[in-house]
Scaffold this motif. Sequence first.
Motif, PDB file in Angstrom:
ATOM      1  N   PHE A   1       0.834  -1.193   0.000  1.00 38.87           N
ATOM      2  CA  PHE A   1       0.000   0.000   0.000  1.00 38.87           C
ATOM      3  C   PHE A   1       0.878   1.255   0.000  1.00 38.87           C
ATOM      4  O   PHE A   1       0.652   2.180  -0.781  1.00 38.87           O
ATOM      5  CB  PHE A   1      -0.956  -0.009   1.197  1.00 38.87           C
ATOM      6  N   ALA A   2       1.914   1.258   0.826  1.00 41.70           N
ATOM      7  CA  ALA A   2       2.808   2.416   0.888  1.00 41.70           C
ATOM      8  C   ALA A   2       3.667   2.551  -0.359  1.00 41.70           C
ATOM      9  O   ALA A   2       4.029   3.667  -0.747  1.00 41.70           O
ATOM     10  CB  ALA A   2       3.706   2.304   2.117  1.00 41.70           C
ATOM     11  N   ARG A   3       3.967   1.447  -1.012  1.00 41.48           N
ATOM     12  CA  ARG A   3       4.830   1.464  -2.193  1.00 41.48           C
ATOM     13  C   ARG A   3       4.078   1.752  -3.484  1.00 41.48           C
ATOM     14  O   ARG A   3       4.693   1.812  -4.544  1.00 41.48           O
ATOM     15  CB  ARG A   3       5.578   0.143  -2.302  1.00 41.48           C
ATOM     16  N   GLY A   4       2.753   1.900  -3.410  1.00 40.59           N
ATOM     17  CA  GLY A   4       2.055   2.304  -4.627  1.00 40.59           C
ATOM     18  C   GLY A   4       0.654   1.794  -4.806  1.00 40.59           C
ATOM     19  O   GLY A   4      -0.086   2.289  -5.657  1.00 40.59           O
ATOM     20  N   ASN A   5       0.246   0.769  -4.073  1.00 39.66           N
ATOM     21  CA  ASN A   5      -1.106   0.255  -4.284  1.00 39.66           C
ATOM     22  C   ASN A   5      -2.189   1.234  -3.830  1.00 39.66           C
ATOM     23  O   ASN A   5      -3.324   1.128  -4.273  1.00 39.66           O
ATOM     24  CB  ASN A   5      -1.301  -1.122  -3.645  1.00 39.66           C
ATOM     25  N   ASN A   6      -1.819   2.208  -2.994  1.00 38.53           N
ATOM     26  CA  ASN A   6      -2.791   3.252  -2.670  1.00 38.53           C
ATOM     27  C   ASN A   6      -3.160   4.020  -3.936  1.00 38.53           C
ATOM     28  O   ASN A   6      -4.333   4.283  -4.195  1.00 38.53           O
ATOM     29  CB  ASN A   6      -2.249   4.187  -1.583  1.00 38.53           C
ATOM     30  N   LYS A   7      -2.176   4.338  -4.785  1.00 37.71           N
ATOM     31  CA  LYS A   7      -2.431   5.021  -6.061  1.00 37.71           C
ATOM     32  C   LYS A   7      -3.007   4.054  -7.087  1.00 37.71           C
ATOM     33  O   LYS A   7      -3.892   4.415  -7.864  1.00 37.71           O
ATOM     34  CB  LYS A   7      -1.149   5.651  -6.589  1.00 37.71           C
ATOM     35  N   ASN A   8      -2.499   2.825  -7.109  1.00 37.37           N
ATOM     36  CA  ASN A   8      -2.999   1.836  -8.068  1.00 37.37           C
ATOM     37  C   ASN A   8      -4.483   1.572  -7.872  1.00 37.37           C
ATOM     38  O   ASN A   8      -5.227   1.412  -8.844  1.00 37.37           O
ATOM     39  CB  ASN A   8      -2.214   0.526  -7.953  1.00 37.37           C
ATOM     40  N   LEU A   9      -4.916   1.531  -6.629  1.00 32.60           N
ATOM     41  CA  LEU A   9      -6.329   1.310  -6.341  1.00 32.60           C
ATOM     42  C   LEU A   9      -7.184   2.425  -6.939  1.00 32.60           C
ATOM     43  O   LEU A   9      -8.226   2.168  -7.534  1.00 32.60           O
ATOM     44  CB  LEU A   9      -6.539   1.207  -4.834  1.00 32.60           C
ATOM     45  N   GLN A  10      -6.718   3.656  -6.830  1.00 34.62           N
ATOM     46  CA  GLN A  10      -7.435   4.787  -7.421  1.00 34.62           C
ATOM     47  C   GLN A  10      -7.467   4.688  -8.944  1.00 34.62           C
ATOM     48  O   GLN A  10      -8.498   4.949  -9.577  1.00 34.62           O
ATOM     49  CB  GLN A  10      -6.790   6.107  -6.990  1.00 34.62           C
ATOM     50  N   VAL A  11      -6.351   4.287  -9.543  1.00 36.98           N
ATOM     51  CA  VAL A  11      -6.265   4.145 -10.998  1.00 36.98           C
ATOM     52  C   VAL A  11      -7.222   3.049 -11.476  1.00 36.98           C
ATOM     53  O   VAL A  11      -7.947   3.227 -12.469  1.00 36.98           O
ATOM     54  CB  VAL A  11      -4.815   3.836 -11.442  1.00 36.98           C
ATOM     55  N   ILE A  12      -7.244   1.915 -10.781  1.00 32.27           N
ATOM     56  CA  ILE A  12      -8.129   0.809 -11.162  1.00 32.27           C
ATOM     57  C   ILE A  12      -9.588   1.242 -11.070  1.00 32.27           C
ATOM     58  O   ILE A  12     -10.372   0.994 -11.994  1.00 32.27           O
ATOM     59  CB  ILE A  12      -7.879  -0.431 -10.278  1.00 32.27           C
TER      60      ILE A  12
ATOM     61  N   GLU B   1     -15.083  -7.657 -10.462  1.00 33.97           N
ATOM     62  CA  GLU B   1     -15.019  -7.592  -9.003  1.00 33.97           C
ATOM     63  C   GLU B   1     -13.651  -7.064  -8.584  1.00 33.97           C
ATOM     64  O   GLU B   1     -12.615  -7.584  -8.990  1.00 33.97           O
ATOM     65  CB  GLU B   1     -15.249  -8.976  -8.407  1.00 33.97           C
ATOM     66  N   LEU B   2     -13.656  -6.017  -7.782  1.00 35.31           N
ATOM     67  CA  LEU B   2     -12.430  -5.430  -7.251  1.00 35.31           C
ATOM     68  C   LEU B   2     -12.415  -5.640  -5.746  1.00 35.31           C
ATOM     69  O   LEU B   2     -13.375  -5.283  -5.053  1.00 35.31           O
ATOM     70  CB  LEU B   2     -12.393  -3.933  -7.579  1.00 35.31           C
ATOM     71  N   CYS B   3     -11.358  -6.261  -5.252  1.00 34.42           N
ATOM     72  CA  CYS B   3     -11.294  -6.498  -3.812  1.00 34.42           C
ATOM     73  C   CYS B   3      -9.847  -6.387  -3.328  1.00 34.42           C
ATOM     74  O   CYS B   3      -8.910  -6.456  -4.103  1.00 34.42           O
ATOM     75  CB  CYS B   3     -11.883  -7.861  -3.448  1.00 34.42           C
ATOM     76  N   GLY B   4      -9.705  -6.192  -2.035  1.00 30.64           N
ATOM     77  CA  GLY B   4      -8.399  -6.116  -1.413  1.00 30.64           C
ATOM     78  C   GLY B   4      -7.994  -7.455  -0.832  1.00 30.64           C
ATOM     79  O   GLY B   4      -8.829  -8.290  -0.515  1.00 30.64           O
ATOM     80  N   LEU B   5      -6.704  -7.649  -0.732  1.00 32.02           N
ATOM     81  CA  LEU B   5      -6.133  -8.853  -0.125  1.00 32.02           C
ATOM     82  C   LEU B   5      -5.297  -8.446   1.069  1.00 32.02           C
ATOM     83  O   LEU B   5      -4.701  -7.373   1.077  1.00 32.02           O
ATOM     84  CB  LEU B   5      -5.198  -9.563  -1.104  1.00 32.02           C
ATOM     85  N   ARG B   6      -5.241  -9.306   2.046  1.00 31.03           N
ATOM     86  CA  ARG B   6      -4.260  -9.099   3.102  1.00 31.03           C
ATOM     87  C   ARG B   6      -2.888  -9.322   2.499  1.00 31.03           C
ATOM     88  O   ARG B   6      -2.765  -9.700   1.346  1.00 31.03           O
ATOM     89  CB  ARG B   6      -4.515 -10.072   4.242  1.00 31.03           C
ATOM     90  N   CYS B   7      -1.885  -9.122   3.253  1.00 25.32           N
ATOM     91  CA  CYS B   7      -0.511  -9.244   2.751  1.00 25.32           C
ATOM     92  C   CYS B   7      -0.323 -10.548   1.971  1.00 25.32           C
ATOM     93  O   CYS B   7      -0.717 -11.622   2.415  1.00 25.32           O
ATOM     94  CB  CYS B   7       0.472  -9.187   3.912  1.00 25.32           C
ATOM     95  N   CYS B   8       0.287 -10.420   0.791  1.00 26.04           N
ATOM     96  CA  CYS B   8       0.542 -11.578  -0.075  1.00 26.04           C
ATOM     97  C   CYS B   8       1.880 -12.248   0.236  1.00 26.04           C
ATOM     98  O   CYS B   8       2.254 -13.207  -0.425  1.00 26.04           O
ATOM     99  CB  CYS B   8       0.552 -11.134  -1.532  1.00 26.04           C
ATOM    100  N   ASN B   9       2.620 -11.709   1.202  1.00 24.14           N
ATOM    101  CA  ASN B   9       3.940 -12.216   1.572  1.00 24.14           C
ATOM    102  C   ASN B   9       4.951 -12.133   0.435  1.00 24.14           C
ATOM    103  O   ASN B   9       5.857 -12.947   0.339  1.00 24.14           O
ATOM    104  CB  ASN B   9       3.848 -13.644   2.119  1.00 24.14           C
ATOM    105  N   LEU B  10       4.756 -11.156  -0.439  1.00 21.46           N
ATOM    106  CA  LEU B  10       5.699 -10.888  -1.523  1.00 21.46           C
ATOM    107  C   LEU B  10       6.145  -9.433  -1.434  1.00 21.46           C
ATOM    108  O   LEU B  10       6.306  -8.742  -2.442  1.00 21.46           O
ATOM    109  CB  LEU B  10       5.038 -11.158  -2.883  1.00 21.46           C
ATOM    110  N   CYS B  11       6.356  -8.971  -0.220  1.00 22.10           N
ATOM    111  CA  CYS B  11       6.607  -7.553   0.045  1.00 22.10           C
ATOM    112  C   CYS B  11       7.767  -6.988  -0.774  1.00 22.10           C
ATOM    113  O   CYS B  11       7.705  -5.861  -1.253  1.00 22.10           O
ATOM    114  CB  CYS B  11       6.856  -7.323   1.525  1.00 22.10           C
ATOM    115  N   SER B  12       8.827  -7.752  -0.938  1.00 23.55           N
ATOM    116  CA  SER B  12       9.993  -7.255  -1.662  1.00 23.55           C
ATOM    117  C   SER B  12       9.716  -7.042  -3.140  1.00 23.55           C
ATOM    118  O   SER B  12      10.461  -6.347  -3.825  1.00 23.55           O
ATOM    119  CB  SER B  12      11.180  -8.206  -1.497  1.00 23.55           C
TER     120      SER B  12
END
Length: 80
Positions: free
Chosen positions: A14-25, A39-50
């Motif tokens: 979210f901090a690295r860009g999904n906050n903006k990506n969500l708005q774009v989508i 359908e647009l939905c959020g996921l908890r952490c995908c464990n692919l943070c890097s």
Amino acid sequence: MSKKIQVCMGSSCFARGNNKNLQVITKYLKDNNLDAEIELCGLRCCNLCSKGPNLTIDGKEYDNVDTGTLIDILDKTFKE
């Protein structure tokens, strides 16, 4: 066939860009009259943070997605 976009809402993505990506989508779906079909939905952490920000469209994972890349992905997926 129902389409699904899942956006990782973990703090790193979210901090690295999904906050903006969500708005774009959201805007993309509305502008292209797809908001009722996809359908647009959020996921908890995908464990692919890097590799974040991460999102999944119909089971296909995308990583390091910035807003420019995101538009290309959405066009390729939904304007075929």
